[in-house]
Enzyme design. Sequence first.
Site, PDB file in Angstrom:
ATOM      1  N   GLY A  22      -8.100  -3.607 -11.739  1.00  0.00           N
ATOM      2  CA  GLY A  22      -7.412  -3.673 -10.456  1.00  0.00           C
ATOM      3  C   GLY A  22      -7.770  -2.486  -9.588  1.00  0.00           C
ATOM      4  O   GLY A  22      -8.123  -1.416 -10.088  1.00  0.00           O
ATOM      5  N   GLY A  24      -5.943  -0.965  -6.182  1.00  0.00           N
ATOM      6  CA  GLY A  24      -4.958  -1.027  -5.120  1.00  0.00           C
ATOM      7  C   GLY A  24      -5.037   0.184  -4.214  1.00  0.00           C
ATOM      8  O   GLY A  24      -5.955   1.004  -4.317  1.00  0.00           O
ATOM      9  N   GLY A  27      -4.084   3.350  -6.814  1.00  0.00           N
ATOM     10  CA  GLY A  27      -4.896   3.731  -7.964  1.00  0.00           C
ATOM     11  C   GLY A  27      -5.966   2.713  -8.287  1.00  0.00           C
ATOM     12  O   GLY A  27      -6.000   1.606  -7.742  1.00  0.00           O
ATOM     13  N   VAL A  29      -7.712   0.883 -11.688  1.00  0.00           N
ATOM     14  CA  VAL A  29      -7.402   0.629 -13.096  1.00  0.00           C
ATOM     15  C   VAL A  29      -8.628   0.045 -13.789  1.00  0.00           C
ATOM     16  O   VAL A  29      -9.213  -0.931 -13.313  1.00  0.00           O
ATOM     17  CB  VAL A  29      -6.204  -0.343 -13.226  1.00  0.00           C
ATOM     18  CG1 VAL A  29      -5.824  -0.522 -14.695  1.00  0.00           C
ATOM     19  CG2 VAL A  29      -5.007   0.164 -12.424  1.00  0.00           C
ATOM     20  N   LYS A  44      -6.029   4.494 -15.909  1.00  0.00           N
ATOM     21  CA  LYS A  44      -5.655   4.432 -14.494  1.00  0.00           C
ATOM     22  C   LYS A  44      -5.989   5.752 -13.817  1.00  0.00           C
ATOM     23  O   LYS A  44      -5.673   6.829 -14.345  1.00  0.00           O
ATOM     24  CB  LYS A  44      -4.163   4.125 -14.333  1.00  0.00           C
ATOM     25  CG  LYS A  44      -3.746   3.948 -12.870  1.00  0.00           C
ATOM     26  CD  LYS A  44      -2.331   3.398 -12.754  1.00  0.00           C
ATOM     27  CE  LYS A  44      -1.949   3.167 -11.296  1.00  0.00           C
ATOM     28  NZ  LYS A  44      -0.592   2.578 -11.155  1.00  0.00           N
ATOM     29  N   ASP A 139      10.099  -2.756  -9.099  1.00  0.00           N
ATOM     30  CA  ASP A 139       8.937  -3.519  -8.618  1.00  0.00           C
ATOM     31  C   ASP A 139       8.707  -4.737  -9.518  1.00  0.00           C
ATOM     32  O   ASP A 139       7.575  -5.031  -9.900  1.00  0.00           O
ATOM     33  CB  ASP A 139       7.702  -2.620  -8.588  1.00  0.00           C
ATOM     34  CG  ASP A 139       6.577  -3.189  -7.723  1.00  0.00           C
ATOM     35  OD1 ASP A 139       6.872  -4.029  -6.847  1.00  0.00           O
ATOM     36  OD2 ASP A 139       5.413  -2.792  -7.919  1.00  0.00           O
TER      37      ASP A 139
END
Length: 252
Positions: A22, A24, A27, A29, A44, A139
């Site tokens: 990922g 974003g 960060g 990952v 991360k 979240d």
Amino acid sequence: MDRPYKVGATINDCYEVRRIIGSGSFGIVYLCKDLRTNDNLVVKQLRPSKQRFKSEIKLFENEIYILRKLDNEYMPRLYEAFLREGSYFYVMTFIDGYDLDEQLFSKKKSFSESESLLFLLQLLELVEYLHERDIYHQDLRIPNILLKINHPYLIDFGLARQVDSTSSSNKNKSLILELKQQDYFDLGDILLFLLYSTYPSKNKKALPWTEELSLNRGTVHLLKRLLKIERPYSNTKEISADLHTAIMAVNS
């Protein structure tokens, strides 16, 4: 400045990048192989552009702090955190599961009302585990839930907070209730996503879920309290009681 490590690159001399999981705004990952053990782990990295801001570093360090507190098989476990070449990293377990968001919208996985309630019960147990430790996720969204052998795994603690419940101040009690009810609201939102997975949309105009979905009375009551339409819940025991009642009614 925020160029990610390439596949095959090594982080901290021991974590070989296999792919980017990922990327974003906060960060990056990576899925990595630990060259010492051959285990797959997740690394991360705080985006280098974010490292100029103390507030962003503090958020990253808070996530590490929260992960250190976790010891649950359905949540990631922290291995280590380090600073390398001016960049902040931490390493955690790799959960080989499927993103619930992708399962619902790309794979068209469906949940009956009974299956939705049972899934929520499993999620509630994870939320209860956190709240018992004064941790509030903040979240809870379908992209932050992984499915593995039909059980939810909770990830992404970047916005999580820990608040001392031993303080007797009214301000502290009010804050804790607010944090709890945000997690409860998010559970209600997730339940709606699950319930809509079997809904055949025929109306061109979107209607409220109370009109679109044909649900058992207990499920409607549960949703209305989770979503603060009716008197909101104040603890997980209240939710669990209503959830079990709804499950029994649907399966009877």
